[in-house]
Motif scaffolding. Structure first.
Motif, PDB file in Angstrom:
ATOM      1  N   LYS A  55       7.210   5.148  14.973  1.00 18.81           N
ATOM      2  CA  LYS A  55       7.578   3.806  14.512  1.00 18.81           C
ATOM      3  C   LYS A  55       6.929   2.706  15.351  1.00 18.81           C
ATOM      4  O   LYS A  55       6.258   1.820  14.821  1.00 18.81           O
ATOM      5  CB  LYS A  55       9.111   3.628  14.527  1.00 18.81           C
ATOM      6  CG  LYS A  55       9.855   4.580  13.608  1.00 18.81           C
ATOM      7  CD  LYS A  55      11.343   4.363  13.685  1.00 18.81           C
ATOM      8  CE  LYS A  55      11.931   4.733  15.039  1.00 18.81           C
ATOM      9  NZ  LYS A  55      11.807   6.154  15.392  1.00 18.81           N
ATOM     10  N   THR A  56       7.149   2.792  16.674  1.00 18.33           N
ATOM     11  CA  THR A  56       6.617   1.740  17.540  1.00 18.33           C
ATOM     12  C   THR A  56       5.094   1.679  17.454  1.00 18.33           C
ATOM     13  O   THR A  56       4.509   0.601  17.322  1.00 18.33           O
ATOM     14  CB  THR A  56       7.046   1.989  19.003  1.00 18.33           C
ATOM     15  OG1 THR A  56       8.455   2.174  19.026  1.00 18.33           O
ATOM     16  CG2 THR A  56       6.673   0.835  19.893  1.00 18.33           C
ATOM     17  N   SER A  57       4.462   2.845  17.508  1.00 14.12           N
ATOM     18  CA  SER A  57       2.999   2.884  17.451  1.00 14.12           C
ATOM     19  C   SER A  57       2.485   2.219  16.179  1.00 14.12           C
ATOM     20  O   SER A  57       1.552   1.408  16.212  1.00 14.12           O
ATOM     21  CB  SER A  57       2.503   4.331  17.480  1.00 14.12           C
ATOM     22  OG  SER A  57       3.106   5.054  18.517  1.00 14.12           O
ATOM     23  N   VAL A  58       3.112   2.564  15.052  1.00 12.21           N
ATOM     24  CA  VAL A  58       2.667   2.061  13.756  1.00 12.21           C
ATOM     25  C   VAL A  58       2.895   0.546  13.650  1.00 12.21           C
ATOM     26  O   VAL A  58       2.022  -0.201  13.190  1.00 12.21           O
ATOM     27  CB  VAL A  58       3.423   2.822  12.636  1.00 12.21           C
ATOM     28  CG1 VAL A  58       3.377   2.077  11.338  1.00 12.21           C
ATOM     29  CG2 VAL A  58       2.854   4.227  12.488  1.00 12.21           C
ATOM     30  N   ILE A  59       4.063   0.098  14.111  1.00 12.96           N
ATOM     31  CA  ILE A  59       4.360  -1.343  14.034  1.00 12.96           C
ATOM     32  C   ILE A  59       3.359  -2.115  14.887  1.00 12.96           C
ATOM     33  O   ILE A  59       2.800  -3.135  14.455  1.00 12.96           O
ATOM     34  CB  ILE A  59       5.807  -1.630  14.511  1.00 12.96           C
ATOM     35  CG1 ILE A  59       6.822  -0.970  13.569  1.00 12.96           C
ATOM     36  CG2 ILE A  59       6.074  -3.134  14.576  1.00 12.96           C
ATOM     37  CD1 ILE A  59       8.262  -1.000  14.084  1.00 12.96           C
ATOM     38  N   VAL A  87       5.571   5.819   5.609  1.00 10.51           N
ATOM     39  CA  VAL A  87       4.388   5.980   6.446  1.00 10.51           C
ATOM     40  C   VAL A  87       4.405   7.391   7.011  1.00 10.51           C
ATOM     41  O   VAL A  87       5.418   7.837   7.547  1.00 10.51           O
ATOM     42  CB  VAL A  87       4.401   4.959   7.609  1.00 10.51           C
ATOM     43  CG1 VAL A  87       3.289   5.278   8.606  1.00 10.51           C
ATOM     44  CG2 VAL A  87       4.253   3.541   7.076  1.00 10.51           C
ATOM     45  N   ILE A  88       3.289   8.110   6.866  1.00 11.74           N
ATOM     46  CA  ILE A  88       3.202   9.464   7.421  1.00 11.74           C
ATOM     47  C   ILE A  88       2.212   9.447   8.588  1.00 11.74           C
ATOM     48  O   ILE A  88       1.061   9.058   8.412  1.00 11.74           O
ATOM     49  CB  ILE A  88       2.763  10.485   6.355  1.00 11.74           C
ATOM     50  CG1 ILE A  88       3.723  10.436   5.154  1.00 11.74           C
ATOM     51  CG2 ILE A  88       2.729  11.890   6.947  1.00 11.74           C
ATOM     52  CD1 ILE A  88       3.368  11.414   4.051  1.00 11.74           C
ATOM     53  N   THR A  89       2.675   9.846   9.771  1.00 13.57           N
ATOM     54  CA  THR A  89       1.831   9.797  10.963  1.00 13.57           C
ATOM     55  C   THR A  89       1.420  11.207  11.410  1.00 13.57           C
ATOM     56  O   THR A  89       1.861  12.198  10.841  1.00 13.57           O
ATOM     57  CB  THR A  89       2.580   9.154  12.141  1.00 13.57           C
ATOM     58  OG1 THR A  89       3.733   9.956  12.427  1.00 13.57           O
ATOM     59  CG2 THR A  89       3.021   7.735  11.827  1.00 13.57           C
ATOM     60  N   LYS A  90       0.611  11.241  12.438  1.00 14.29           N
ATOM     61  CA  LYS A  90       0.190  12.475  13.115  1.00 14.29           C
ATOM     62  C   LYS A  90      -0.571  13.435  12.200  1.00 14.29           C
ATOM     63  O   LYS A  90      -0.500  14.653  12.354  1.00 14.29           O
ATOM     64  CB  LYS A  90       1.389  13.170  13.782  1.00 14.29           C
ATOM     65  CG  LYS A  90       2.105  12.222  14.758  1.00 14.29           C
ATOM     66  CD  LYS A  90       3.163  12.864  15.592  1.00 14.29           C
ATOM     67  CE  LYS A  90       3.978  11.780  16.312  1.00 14.29           C
ATOM     68  NZ  LYS A  90       5.096  12.301  17.077  1.00 14.29           N
ATOM     69  N   GLY A  91      -1.305  12.879  11.255  1.00 16.46           N
ATOM     70  CA  GLY A  91      -2.157  13.705  10.404  1.00 16.46           C
ATOM     71  C   GLY A  91      -3.364  14.217  11.167  1.00 16.46           C
ATOM     72  O   GLY A  91      -4.045  15.139  10.715  1.00 16.46           O
ATOM     73  N   PHE A 104      -0.854   6.723   5.067  1.00 14.90           N
ATOM     74  CA  PHE A 104      -1.123   7.628   6.181  1.00 14.90           C
ATOM     75  C   PHE A 104      -1.651   6.811   7.348  1.00 14.90           C
ATOM     76  O   PHE A 104      -2.627   6.073   7.193  1.00 14.90           O
ATOM     77  CB  PHE A 104      -2.174   8.666   5.781  1.00 14.90           C
ATOM     78  CG  PHE A 104      -1.739   9.517   4.629  1.00 14.90           C
ATOM     79  CD1 PHE A 104      -1.041  10.690   4.851  1.00 14.90           C
ATOM     80  CD2 PHE A 104      -1.997   9.129   3.322  1.00 14.90           C
ATOM     81  CE1 PHE A 104      -0.620  11.471   3.782  1.00 14.90           C
ATOM     82  CE2 PHE A 104      -1.581   9.891   2.248  1.00 14.90           C
ATOM     83  CZ  PHE A 104      -0.889  11.065   2.477  1.00 14.90           C
ATOM     84  N   ILE A 105      -0.998   6.926   8.478  1.00 11.97           N
ATOM     85  CA  ILE A 105      -1.439   6.151   9.639  1.00 11.97           C
ATOM     86  C   ILE A 105      -1.550   7.057  10.861  1.00 11.97           C
ATOM     87  O   ILE A 105      -0.696   7.904  11.093  1.00 11.97           O
ATOM     88  CB  ILE A 105      -0.469   4.983   9.928  1.00 11.97           C
ATOM     89  CG1 ILE A 105      -0.445   4.021   8.729  1.00 11.97           C
ATOM     90  CG2 ILE A 105      -0.870   4.245  11.204  1.00 11.97           C
ATOM     91  CD1 ILE A 105       0.406   2.792   8.925  1.00 11.97           C
ATOM     92  N   ASN A 106      -2.630   6.868  11.598  1.00 10.91           N
ATOM     93  CA  ASN A 106      -2.737   7.513  12.904  1.00 10.91           C
ATOM     94  C   ASN A 106      -2.214   6.512  13.924  1.00 10.91           C
ATOM     95  O   ASN A 106      -2.825   5.472  14.153  1.00 10.91           O
ATOM     96  CB  ASN A 106      -4.198   7.881  13.168  1.00 10.91           C
ATOM     97  CG  ASN A 106      -4.382   8.559  14.514  1.00 10.91           C
ATOM     98  OD1 ASN A 106      -3.675   8.268  15.476  1.00 10.91           O
ATOM     99  ND2 ASN A 106      -5.344   9.463  14.588  1.00 10.91           N
ATOM    100  N   GLY A 107      -1.065   6.821  14.516  1.00  8.75           N
ATOM    101  CA  GLY A 107      -0.399   5.888  15.422  1.00  8.75           C
ATOM    102  C   GLY A 107      -1.188   5.633  16.694  1.00  8.75           C
ATOM    103  O   GLY A 107      -0.948   4.656  17.391  1.00  8.75           O
ATOM    104  N   ILE A 108      -2.131   6.504  16.992  1.00 11.70           N
ATOM    105  CA  ILE A 108      -2.894   6.325  18.223  1.00 11.70           C
ATOM    106  C   ILE A 108      -4.143   5.476  17.982  1.00 11.70           C
ATOM    107  O   ILE A 108      -4.384   4.512  18.691  1.00 11.70           O
ATOM    108  CB  ILE A 108      -3.267   7.698  18.825  1.00 11.70           C
ATOM    109  CG1 ILE A 108      -1.963   8.376  19.290  1.00 11.70           C
ATOM    110  CG2 ILE A 108      -4.225   7.545  19.996  1.00 11.70           C
ATOM    111  CD1 ILE A 108      -2.144   9.748  19.876  1.00 11.70           C
ATOM    112  N   THR A 109      -4.901   5.817  16.938  1.00 11.29           N
ATOM    113  CA  THR A 109      -6.124   5.037  16.673  1.00 11.29           C
ATOM    114  C   THR A 109      -5.854   3.828  15.777  1.00 11.29           C
ATOM    115  O   THR A 109      -6.660   2.918  15.705  1.00 11.29           O
ATOM    116  CB  THR A 109      -7.191   5.888  15.970  1.00 11.29           C
ATOM    117  OG1 THR A 109      -6.664   6.277  14.690  1.00 11.29           O
ATOM    118  CG2 THR A 109      -7.535   7.127  16.768  1.00 11.29           C
ATOM    119  N   GLY A 110      -4.741   3.845  15.075  1.00 13.08           N
ATOM    120  CA  GLY A 110      -4.434   2.734  14.184  1.00 13.08           C
ATOM    121  C   GLY A 110      -5.053   2.884  12.798  1.00 13.08           C
ATOM    122  O   GLY A 110      -4.891   2.023  11.931  1.00 13.08           O
TER     123      GLY A 110
END
Ligand SMILES: Nc1ncnc2c1ncn2[C@@H]1O[C@H](COP(=O)(O)OP(=O)(O)OP(=O)(O)O)[C@@H](O)[C@H]1O
Ligand SMILES: Nc1nc2c(ncn2[C@@H]2O[C@H](COP(=O)(O)OP(=O)(O)O)[C@@H](O)[C@H]2O)c(=O)[nH]1
Ligand SMILES: [Mg+2]
Ligand SMILES: [Mg+2]
Ligand SMILES: [Zn+2]
Ligand SMILES: [Zn+2]
Lengths: 227, 342
Positions: free
Chosen positions: A14-18, A135-139, A165-171
């Motif tokens: 959540k935090t990463s994506v926001i 939102v689906i992360t960590k793909g 689809f979001i990569n929370g690390i790279t954005g």
């Protein structure tokens, strides 16, 4: 002021994506505030401050964080208005899969991650089922096939939602989310608005502080396991 | 054809006959018994309150979600395989802000390799394609689909997921056997002949993998090479995405040439970012990346094509030496002359 509720299991991203989405929104010079709801402690406020958004933390302690959320959201919106925010985002960890902070007409986002297992979309309840955006992360760390199966399960649970689809690390993918955030409805107050789904009645004897085990102590709203 | 608006007033019997997967919706809510003589509306009206509570939906929301489910699944069944014929990369700027003078059309069925030093921007180029960049990424590149700016819904909608990705960091995390896993994937694609596809993917994966595995092997016990081989076979045969992006899968002990051929045979556009000379030469075109920009486009020449075999032989020799060392061998004159002599 645009209002957005973001929820999802702990550590789903959540935090990463926001934060990644806010980085895109800052290009438009929007004044953004975040309210972070958690149960015992959080370090998220430090992360939010680092990117220069206003942040308030609410710790629920011994009550369900979502119930706590509900009793405080009105004041949070007032705070946002007094700070002249363009956008107020709430982040809350869905600790109890049964409750959900989503309010009718207020943009509702649920964040889930690919690592949580393919049965998770089924288990999460109204937090996922009634969200507008999932939102689906960590793909980035699972196979293509697992991403496809997981997304399919999410669609089964919430066929109405848009999936991002979001990569929370790279954005990666967060730009798409930022466009959706810009479309969120605006409100000056949430007073008299309604939840999308009722929160369970917390009215058994243990809610009111009883600590003894046994049928004879149990009163109120009780459900028994079928053995 | 049942009109969508009043689907809710049709009897479940009719709906289940037409949309066979409709039952899954109720099962996923923990509702296993369905009275076929009721309409969806009446059925929703009769569902036990506790069941609704657990499902996290009220009656009205349940009906709305059910109707949305049917239309979404119908959309999913329509293949998106042939919707992309080409993509076009329109240059942005490199890391120093210099313009990237590129207007490159890539067609389905082509293999494109991407080379360049570490940190030059190979993965970034793949990422731009993955998100169909519209001058909104650090490179300011724009990606067109079939020569046109993709419409916003295509960018967002999951039914049209255009790009499949494979990279070294990706692992299987499901606690399933190979065949259970393929079954899940096939079900999510609503494939009819599941047993056949399981068989095909397993045998195809085995052709690509160095060491054989069988369909009852747990996913988590597959070696790196076997996992990669299975991912490629599964992507080729079960994923709908017409574009496949591969980021550094070398050293994985798989038959690279066969793997790429398999993907191309399935009418996909394949882009491979690589430091591996053999893989680099498998591209019909080779994009050279420098400082974050495409600095050169090289068409594979007949001469290079001819040399692939030789490079593969050298590669195999190095691989043999690696295995030799791994199993406790020592390097001696015989090994070295085997490497340098023809
Ligand atoms: N044109 C550009 N403008 C700004 N930043 C860029 C540009 N191209 C690439 N970058 C950034 O440079 C960094 C390194 O790029 P990338 O990871 O794509 O390198 P790579 O070629 O894949 O390296 P490796 O071979 O080590 O995997 C990334 O943070 C990427 O976003
Ligand atoms: N590999 C990977 N890690 C991620 C991704 N998104 C988030 N994370 C990591 O997951 C952890 C939890 O993320 P966080 O945003 O704090 O989750 P929250 O508790 O839901 O707010 C952090 O270590 C993140 O860096 C992703 O897409 N891929
Ligand atoms: Mg957080
Ligand atoms: Mg890279
Ligand atoms: Zn609760
Ligand atoms: Zn209680």
């Amino acid at each position: 002021m645009k209002i957005i509720t973001v929820s999802g299991p702990p550590s789903s991203g959540k935090t990463s994506v926001i934060i990644k989405a806010i980085e895109y929104l800052k290009k438009d010079n929007l004044e953004i505030g975040v309210i972070k709801f958690d149960s015992l402690s959080t370090y998220d406020d430090v992360l939010y401050k680092k990117i220069g958004v206003k942040v308030k933390v609410g710790l629920s302690g011994n009550i369900c964080p979502d119930h706590y959320y509900m009793t405080n959201i009105e004041d949070c919106v007032k705070w946002g208005m007094s700070e002249n925010l363009d956008m107020l985002i709430s982040e809350s960890a869905g600790l109890c899969n049964r409750c959900s902070p989503h309010i009718r007409d207020v943009l509702a986002i649920c964040v889930v991650d690919n690592l949580s297992g393919i049965n998770t979309p089924k288990k999460i309840g109204p937090m996922l089922r009634l969200a507008d955006i999932v939102v689906i992360t960590k793909g980035d760390i699972v196979s293509q096939a697992e991403r496809e199966v997981f997304a399919f399960r999410v669609k089964q649970s919430n066929p109405r939602a848009s999936i991002i689809f979001i990569n929370g690390i790279t954005g990666q993918g967060a730009y798409d989310l930022s466009l959706h955030l810009k479309e969120a409805n605006e409100y000056e107050s949430v007073t008299d608005k309604k939840l999308r789904f009722s929160m369970p009645a917390a009215v058994c004897s243990y809610c009111t502080g009883d600590i003894r085990i046994g049928d004879k102590y149990q009163t109120g709203n009780i459900r028994k396991i079928k053995l | 054809m049942l009109a969508k608006e009043d689907l809710a007033s049709f009897k479940l019997e009719q709906i289940l006959a037409k949309y066979t997967y409709a039952r899954d919706f109720f099962i996923s809510l923990g509702i296993n018994e369905i009275d076929p003589n009721l309409t969806v509306k009446d059925f929703a009206g009769e569902i036990n309150y506790d069941v609704l509570e657990d499902a996290g939906l009220n009656r009205e929301q349940l009906i709305v979600n059910f109707l949305a489910f049917i239309s979404r699944m119908e959309a999913l069944k329509k293949s998106s395989r042939n919707v992309v014929e080409s993509i076009t990369i329109i240059g942005g700027n490199d890391k120093f802000g210099n313009a990237e003078h590129i207007n490159l059309e890539l067609k389905v069925g082509e293999v494109i390799s991407i080379v360049g030093p570490t940190g030059s921007g190979k993965s970034r180029l793949l990422a731009d394609i993955e998100c169909l960049a519209q001058r909104d990424t650090p490179t300011n590149r724009q990606i067109l689909l079939n020569g046109e700016v993709p419409d916003i819904n295509k960018r967002f909608s999951m039914e049209n997921k255009l790009v499949a990705q494979l990279s070294q960091n990706m692992n299987f995390v499901m606690d399933l056997s190979v065949q259970e896993f393929i079954r899940f994937h096939a079900e999510s694609r609503m494939v009819a002949n599941i047993e056949t596809i399981i068989h095909e993917i397993v045998s195809c994966g085995n052709e690509l993998a160095g060491e054989k595995f069988d369909q009852d092997t747990p996913l988590t016990q597959l070696s790196g090479g076997q996992s990669r081989a299975l991912m490629i076979a599964d992507t080729a045969l079960l994923s709908l995405s017409p574009i496949v992006l591969i980021d550094e899968i070398e050293n994985a002990g798989i038959d690279r040439r066969n793997a790429i051929e398999l993907l191309v045979k399935e009418e996909k556009l394949v882009l491979i970012s690589t430091h591996d000379p053999v893989l680099a030469l498998m591209g019909d075109k080779r994009l050279v990346i420098k400082n974050g920009g495409i600095s050169k486009i090289i068409d594979l020449s007949e001469e290079e094509k001819y040399y692939i075999d030789i490079l593969e032989k050298v590669d195999k020799k190095m691989l043999n030496i690696r295995n030799h060392l791994r199993t406790g061998g020592v390097i001696d004159d015989k090994i070295i002359s085997g490497l340098t002599g023809q």
